[in-house]
Design an enzyme around this catalytic site. Structure first.
Site, short mmCIF file in Angstrom:
data_model
loop_
_atom_site.label_atom_id
_atom_site.label_comp_id
_atom_site.label_asym_id
_atom_site.label_seq_id
_atom_site.Cartn_x
_atom_site.Cartn_y
_atom_site.Cartn_z
N GLU A 140 0.85 -1.19 0.00
CA GLU A 140 0.00 0.00 0.00
C GLU A 140 0.89 1.25 0.00
O GLU A 140 0.98 1.97 0.99
CB GLU A 140 -0.93 0.01 1.21
CG GLU A 140 -1.97 -1.10 1.19
CD GLU A 140 -2.79 -1.20 2.47
OE1 GLU A 140 -3.83 -1.88 2.44
OE2 GLU A 140 -2.39 -0.60 3.49
N GLU A 156 -6.42 -7.76 -0.74
CA GLU A 156 -6.89 -7.72 0.65
C GLU A 156 -8.34 -7.26 0.70
O GLU A 156 -8.73 -6.34 0.00
CB GLU A 156 -6.05 -6.75 1.50
CG GLU A 156 -4.62 -7.18 1.76
CD GLU A 156 -3.90 -6.19 2.69
OE1 GLU A 156 -4.58 -5.43 3.41
OE2 GLU A 156 -2.65 -6.20 2.68
#
Length: 361
Positions: free
Chosen positions: A183, A304
């Site tokens: 991320e 995710e």
């Protein structure tokens, strides 16, 4: 006579129902282009994250850590039996988040014992005939800062890591996938989870730098599938649209979707039943990703997702089923986030899958 009429009506209703279903699927779930990337993404199936394990670290600390870091956040050491149980549960892919920062020396050389441990877990996954994804995870709390001020230094570390990892795994087949970053974002900034155009551009540059390092390592890395990501792995239209796609048939796109959250730390609970509006919002996320990414021939992996609610299990199951099935209809495999704690799905000691509804689709 009555039976014949009933049979005729039933046949007509069945025919038109089938026609409506086909039209609905064609309009709302259009066929994705049959490129190598899109077809490969479908092969992954739905998966499971070995979270808070090889990515566990002392965030922000300059101290090196050894193999003990694997249990630093409370999870047990990963075993082959654990991975076998994941396979037995029905998952097709294991994503292995990895933080490298505290396993590097001052010249960005990776500790050999750490690489060997990564290899051991990857090998177990492949031996179970699943796909394995390895990445660069919580390094964003160390050296991976995605603004212009830090771009040069971040590029140096990023390429050093991927050059070494690529060389180490260059003979592995396509079942091993490299994910450039987790991320990537500017941690601690006011726009940490939304980003600004400058940050989007730095992430694009870092994706391309990592891909270049991987391809240049040769061997099977010349055609290995590499997953690039958006700023902070966001799934919203703006960061997805800002992603620069390379001219490479073996590239995937990784996004995360914790639906119902404004920020990564605020999660939607399942106290109420799934509403029509929520269904539409979930559908819209995947529809837009299809239009922006998949329609251009790039497979997408939802690396995710998950919810922390462990009380309203019926509602959780309903959300999970709709979320996963909708993503799958667009050709997007879903890899559930399991950190062994609030997002726990799988008991890593007893090897029992506690919430099987996540893999029903």
């Amino acid at each position: 006579m009555i039976k014949s009429v009933v049979a005729l009506i039933t046949a007509v209703v069945t025919f038109f129902s089938g026609c409506f279903s086909n039209v609905f699927n064609a309009v709302f779930f259009p066929e994705a282009p049959q490129t190598e990337s899109v077809e490969f993404a479908k092969k992954l199936g739905n998966g499971w994250n070995l979270g808070n394990t090889l990515d566990a670290c002392e965030m922000g600390s300059a101290e090196k850590m050894g193999l003990e870091s694997e249990t630093y956040w409370g999870n047990p050491y990963t075993t082959k039996e654990m991975i076998e149980a994941v396979k037995e549960a029905g998952f097709g892919t294991v994503r292995i988040p990895i933080t490298w920062a505290q396993h590097l020396n001052e010249n960005y050389v990776i500790d050999e014992e750490w690489l060997a441990r990564v290899k051991q877990i990857v090998d177990w996954v492949l031996e179970c005939e699943m796909y394995a994804i390895i990445n660069i995870h919580h390094d964003d709390t160390f050296w991976l800062v995605t603004d212009k001020e830090h771009e040069e230094s971040a590029t140096a570390v990023l390429t050093a890591i991927w050059s070494q990892v690529s060389e180490y795994f260059k003979d592995y087949d396509e079942r091993l996938i490299f994910e450039t970053m987790n991320e990537p974002r500017v941690v601690g900034s006011e726009t940490e989870w939304s980003g600004i155009p400058e940050h989007y551009e730095v992430v694009n540059n870092l994706n391309f730098a990592a891909l270049k390092a991987i391809r240049e390592s040769g061997g099977k890395n010349e055609s290995r599938f590499v997953s690039i990501t958006t700023y902070a792995a966001r799934c919203e239209t703006e960061p997805v649209s800002a992603l620069r796609l390379p001219d490479d048939p073996h590239v995937l796109v990784s996004i995360h979707c914790y639906y119902g959250t404004a920020h990564r730390s605020e999660f939607l609970d399942c106290e109420n039943r799934l509403t029509l509006r929520e269904k539409y919002e979930m559908y819209k996320i995947f529809r837009d990703i299809y239009k922006i990414i998949i329609k251009k021939g790039y497979g997408v992996v939802l690396g995710e997702f998950g919810w922390t609610d462990r009380v309203n299990l019926e509602n959780l199951a309903e959300r999970a089923e709709y979320f996963i099935s909708t993503a799958n209809k667009f050709g997007i495999p879903c890899i559930v986030w399991d950190n062994g704690l609030d997002f726990r799905l799988f008991d890593r000691t007893t090897h029992i899958l506690e919430f099987p509804d996540y893999i029903k689709p």
